[in-house]
Motif scaffolding. Structure first.
Motif, mmCIF file in Angstrom:
data_model
loop_
_atom_site.group_PDB
_atom_site.id
_atom_site.type_symbol
_atom_site.label_atom_id
_atom_site.label_comp_id
_atom_site.label_asym_id
_atom_site.label_seq_id
_atom_site.Cartn_x
_atom_site.Cartn_y
_atom_site.Cartn_z
ATOM 1 N N ASP A 172 0.829 -1.207 0.000
ATOM 2 C CA ASP A 172 0.000 0.000 0.000
ATOM 3 C C ASP A 172 0.868 1.264 0.000
ATOM 4 O OD1 ASP A 172 -2.345 -1.421 -0.042
ATOM 5 O OD2 ASP A 172 -2.637 -1.371 2.138
ATOM 6 N N ALA A 173 1.939 1.259 0.799
ATOM 7 C CA ALA A 173 2.823 2.429 0.868
ATOM 8 C C ALA A 173 3.505 2.683 -0.465
ATOM 9 C CB ALA A 173 3.863 2.231 1.966
ATOM 10 N N ALA A 174 3.785 1.628 -1.216
ATOM 11 C CA ALA A 174 4.484 1.774 -2.501
ATOM 12 C C ALA A 174 3.636 2.480 -3.552
ATOM 13 C CB ALA A 174 4.907 0.399 -3.021
ATOM 14 N N LYS A 175 2.312 2.458 -3.381
ATOM 15 C CA LYS A 175 1.434 3.063 -4.387
ATOM 16 C C LYS A 175 1.693 4.560 -4.550
ATOM 17 C CE LYS A 175 -2.260 -0.301 -3.603
ATOM 18 N NZ LYS A 175 -3.633 -0.526 -3.062
ATOM 19 N N ASP A 176 2.125 5.220 -3.495
ATOM 20 C CA ASP A 176 2.360 6.662 -3.540
ATOM 21 C C ASP A 176 3.838 7.015 -3.693
ATOM 22 O OD1 ASP A 176 -0.374 7.170 -3.147
ATOM 23 O OD2 ASP A 176 -0.149 6.950 -0.978
ATOM 24 N N ALA A 177 4.681 6.013 -4.012
ATOM 25 C CA ALA A 177 6.125 6.234 -4.082
ATOM 26 C C ALA A 177 6.637 6.128 -5.512
ATOM 27 C CB ALA A 177 6.858 5.227 -3.202
#
Length: 301
Positions: A96-101
């Protein structure tokens, strides 16, 4: 949502090495660095224990990103370092965190007594599920490891970066993977070594043992294919020196061999929509476990 370089941090040596690498990448890209620590809630029986209650556990987990951020800000003052604390399963939270990275960075651990590295279940699950490029960094990596050695044999920032290595399948070249590798080489002001490994079809192997001319002709065709694929990219990135390496036999082994003198290795992973199993592909899987440089896995269609 601001673009970031995001790193999964759990306090281990390999995750600290990943954070250090990610800080340098954030500086190269001019982006903020986000340290993500995933806190797994303590099971109820453990939460009731007198020495390890839920509050104690959370206190220690909150120290990990805070102290890491303080050190990174001192060593990389131009980088805006952010922290985020998440709760849940680490693999789910990191996906989930990778989606905004722009990039997700994780650590990999050396295998004791074996020439390779361990990509844990969390790392493999994240690499296989996210469409954001993921870099796996081995424990113990220092800043100088990315740079070429000076005349005394010591890596030095003054000598410039080691080459970026791209493992390329010319039968199914993907622009996303190639573009990522060229961008990384351009940022570092270094050469891009494009490695192509190829195996002879079985019907050739049994029928051409003594036919050196036919073997040489196949090798020339493979070189020509590699040159043709890279032609437009050479024009798009004229400042990047491109070295083509085309050899028969195991593609993974050639990429692993090239990683010993690389600052970064780039490989691809085909996006699969099946919810079952971990799908990395045999070459990417082997490179992740045996390359001695950080490995970027770039998902593509």
């Amino acid at each position: 949502m601001p673009r970031t370089i995001t790193v999964g941090l759990d306090g281990s040596p390999e995750s600290r090495a990943a954070a250090e690498w990610a800080a340098r990448e954030a500086e190269l890209r001019g982006l903020p660095l986000k340290l993500v620590h995933v806190w797994e809630p303590v099971p109820e029986p453990m939460a009731q224990a007198p020495l390890l209650g839920a509050e104690t556990h959370q206190h220690w987990t909150e120290r990990i990103p805070r102290e890491a951020a303080e050190g990174l800000r001192l060593r990389h003052p131009v980088v805006d370092v952010l922290t985020e604390q998440l709760a849940g399963r680490p693999s789910d939270a990191l996906v989930d965190a990778a989606k905004d990275a722009d990039l997700l960075v994780l650590g990999s651990r050396a295998l004791s007594g074996i020439g390779g590295f361990l990509v844990g279940s969390v790392g493999q699950a994240v690499v296989a599920r996210t469409e954001t490029p993921v870099v796996l960094v081995r424990a113990g990596e220092q800043a100088a490891d990315e740079h070429a050695a000076d005349p005394s044999g010591v890596p030095s920032a003054a000598t410039g970066f080691r080459p970026v290595v791209l493992g390329l399948d010319t039968d199914r070249p993907d622009e996303t993977v190639i573009a990522f590798a060229f961008e990384e080489a351009a940022r570092r002001g270094t050469a891009l070594h494009v490695v192509q490994g190829w195996n002879l079809p079985s019907y050739y192997v049994y029928g051409m043992a003594a036919d050196a001319d036919l073997l040489n002709e196949i090798a020339r065709q493979r070189v020509a294919e590699l040159t043709q694929v890279l032609g437009p990219w050479r024009q798009k990135y004229p400042g990047v020196e491109v070295v083509e390496v085309s050899r028969s036999s195991s593609p993974a082994q050639h990429i692993v061999d090239a990683s010993r003198e690389a600052s970064l290795v780039v490989v691809g992973r085909r996006i699969r929509r099946s919810p079952f199993g971990v799908h990395l592909g045999p070459v990417t899987h082997a490179v992740l476990h045996h390359a001695t440089a950080p490995v970027a896995v770039v998902a593509h269609g």
